[in-house]
Design a protein around this motif. Structure first.
Motif, PDB file in Angstrom:
ATOM      1  N   LEU A  16     -35.295  11.636  23.410  1.00 21.69           N
ATOM      2  CA  LEU A  16     -35.939  10.786  24.406  1.00 21.69           C
ATOM      3  C   LEU A  16     -36.278   9.419  23.820  1.00 21.69           C
ATOM      4  O   LEU A  16     -36.018   8.374  24.426  1.00 21.69           O
ATOM      5  CB  LEU A  16     -37.221  11.456  24.913  1.00 21.69           C
ATOM      6  CG  LEU A  16     -37.088  12.476  26.045  1.00 21.69           C
ATOM      7  CD1 LEU A  16     -38.441  13.150  26.290  1.00 21.69           C
ATOM      8  CD2 LEU A  16     -36.597  11.800  27.320  1.00 21.69           C
ATOM      9  N   TYR A  79     -42.830   8.369  30.092  1.00 20.58           N
ATOM     10  CA  TYR A  79     -41.466   8.771  30.429  1.00 20.58           C
ATOM     11  C   TYR A  79     -41.248   9.002  31.924  1.00 20.58           C
ATOM     12  O   TYR A  79     -40.116   9.280  32.344  1.00 20.58           O
ATOM     13  CB  TYR A  79     -41.086  10.022  29.640  1.00 20.58           C
ATOM     14  CG  TYR A  79     -40.811   9.726  28.178  1.00 20.58           C
ATOM     15  CD1 TYR A  79     -39.817   8.832  27.814  1.00 20.58           C
ATOM     16  CD2 TYR A  79     -41.545  10.350  27.167  1.00 20.58           C
ATOM     17  CE1 TYR A  79     -39.555   8.545  26.481  1.00 20.58           C
ATOM     18  CE2 TYR A  79     -41.290  10.084  25.822  1.00 20.58           C
ATOM     19  CZ  TYR A  79     -40.302   9.174  25.493  1.00 20.58           C
ATOM     20  OH  TYR A  79     -40.045   8.895  24.169  1.00 20.58           O
ATOM     21  N   ASP A  94     -35.892  11.206  32.342  1.00 17.25           N
ATOM     22  CA  ASP A  94     -36.594  11.353  31.062  1.00 17.25           C
ATOM     23  C   ASP A  94     -37.839  12.225  31.223  1.00 17.25           C
ATOM     24  O   ASP A  94     -38.187  13.008  30.332  1.00 17.25           O
ATOM     25  CB  ASP A  94     -37.010   9.976  30.521  1.00 17.25           C
ATOM     26  CG  ASP A  94     -35.850   9.217  29.902  1.00 17.25           C
ATOM     27  OD1 ASP A  94     -34.749   9.803  29.793  1.00 17.25           O
ATOM     28  OD2 ASP A  94     -36.035   8.046  29.534  1.00 17.25           O
TER      29      ASP A  94
END
Length: 448
Positions: A16, A79, A94
């Motif tokens: 990520l 995210y 994400d």
């Protein structure tokens, strides 16, 4: 959780971060900036280098560290948005990958659902997101006074005070970090409102702020953010100084004393605060606070080896407890709680028999869910009394119970006491019962 699960979670977190072209420092800055936007006090002023080290531990296969509640909340905020700032929480996003990583780390399904609901309903990237953690009534109340402070009246302050008391009532049953996040918008609102020259019922607002700041200080301590805890207690003490009834300031100071003791082990500083608490307590209306102030002072004296001073303070506490009334607004401290202090002072004085009897009475009475944190502490003290009476096996049996309680509540003081008790058990290190305790401590408190 298995090694493979944790390794998968660590890999997903690294992917990520790298997918956004971020270094550890870049993610650390993003987390700190988000903490500032959301007024998460325990992280908003933390150094980037400190957060960076935490991020690195999450991604290490060899490390056991995983994101706690505060960081889960902030990671979800980071995210849930694309690099362009658009909200994206669907499959393949994400945010979706983050949730999968958290599952690998062992995050419970209900916590994952809470993050989804929080981001789905909020997602604005401002302090309003924290309101989603509150009950709907409290949420709408805070939103209203943030828009128009003139709406603050007696009824509104009463509702906010009830909300703070409700959060306090969840101590022992809800993770401390989650309680911190629930309390944050109330603390933030108090700060903003107190900056205004003319706003509603001033004295009631000051009392609300005193209560909220003090509870926030205790929660910061429990989550090992001692710098924030000390600052919040200072704010609470200052606010309480504007109240006519000194019992309020004494209540703050007794809590501040114990937090200072267990955070710094500085008896001199703790004793200074404890003495100030007894002075204020005698100027206030509450016998419960007066008794607690004397009990706290007694513990500080006992730890300093001042047995006579501790005995005198305990005597004053017991005489004050006899004067308690059912309508005391600071009720909660009573003979059952005082027995815990009495027993601990006896332990420090070397009277294991008296310590055992007092602590046993206290443990037997601490049966409610709100007593769980204190029960974990007193159970460990009782275990030490059993050890001093020559029964290490009985000591270990009690420590098993204390370990389970501490794992459930996250109580920091109880965890400290368990470590000290385990140290005193070293002469029995070859015994099977001690090996079983070590396994329990590792699996329940350290390896989870």
């Amino acid at each position: 959780m298995t090694t493979t699960d944790r390794a998968s979670g660590a890999l997903l977190l690294r992917q990520l971060r790298e997918g956004r072209g971020w270094s550890w420092a870049d993610l650390a800055r993003a987390l700190r900036d988000t903490a500032r936007q959301l007024a998460v006090a325990s992280l908003m002023n933390r150094q980037v280098a400190s957060i960076q080290r935490t991020v690195a531990r999450w991604e290490s296969i060899a490390d056991r560290t995983s994101p706690g509640d505060r960081y889960q909340f902030l990671l979800a905020q980071v995210y849930a948005r694309t690099p362009a700032g658009d909200l994206a929480i669907g499959p393949g996003s994400d945010f979706d990958t983050l949730l999968e990583a958290l599952r690998h780390f062992g995050t419970p399904p209900q916590r994952v659902r809470q993050l989804v609901e929080l981001i789905g309903h909020g997602g604005r990237g401002d302090s309003g997101d924290l309101l989603m953690l509150l009950a709907p009534g409290t949420r709408s109340t805070i939103a209203a006074i943030q828009r128009d402070p003139s709406k603050l009246d007696h009824e509104v302050v009463s509702r906010l005070h009830e909300a703070v008391m409700a959060i306090n009532g969840l101590v022992g049953t809800t993770p401390f970090v989650r309680l911190q996040l629930q309390l944050a918008p109330i603390v933030q609102s108090c700060r903003r409102l107190l900056e205004l020259d003319q706003v509603g019922p001033r004295q009631e607002l000051i009392l609300l702020a005193t209560t909220a700041y003090s509870l926030a200080g205790r929660l910061a301590f429990e989550t090992r953010d001692d710098e924030a805890a000390m600052a919040l207690y200072a704010d609470a003490t200052k606010a309480a100084g504007n109240l006519a009834d000194r019992s309020h300031r004494a209540a703050v100071q007794t809590s501040h004393t114990m937090v200072t003791l267990h955070a710094t082990d500085d008896l001199k500083v703790a004793r200074t605060i404890a003495r100030a608490a007894t002075v204020d307590a005698h100027r206030g209306s509450s016998y419960a606070i007066r008794a607690r102030a004397h009990a706290v002072h007694a513990e500080i004296c006992a730890r300093a080896g001042q047995a006579d001073e501790a005995a005198a303070a305990l005597d004053r506490a017991w005489k004050t407890v006899e004067q308690l009334t059912v309508d005391d607004p600071h009720g909660g401290f009573n003979a059952d709680r005082l027995n815990g202090f009495d027993g601990l002072c006896a332990l420090h004085a070397g009277d294991a028999g008296h310590a055992h009897d007092s602590l046993d009475k206290s443990v037997s009475a601490l049966r409610l869910s709100r007593d769980a944190v204190q029960r974990g502490i007193v159970s460990t003290d009782l275990a030490l009394a059993r050890l001093r009476l020559g029964d290490p096996a009985a000591c270990v049996n009690l420590l098993h119970e204390a370990v389970d309680i501490t794992a459930a509540t996250g109580g920091r003081v109880a965890a400290q006491r368990i470590r000290l008790a385990r140290r005193d058990l070293r002469p029995w290190r070859t015994e099977d019962f001690l090996a079983e305790l070590d396994d329990h401590i590792h699996d329940t408190l350290i390896g989870r």
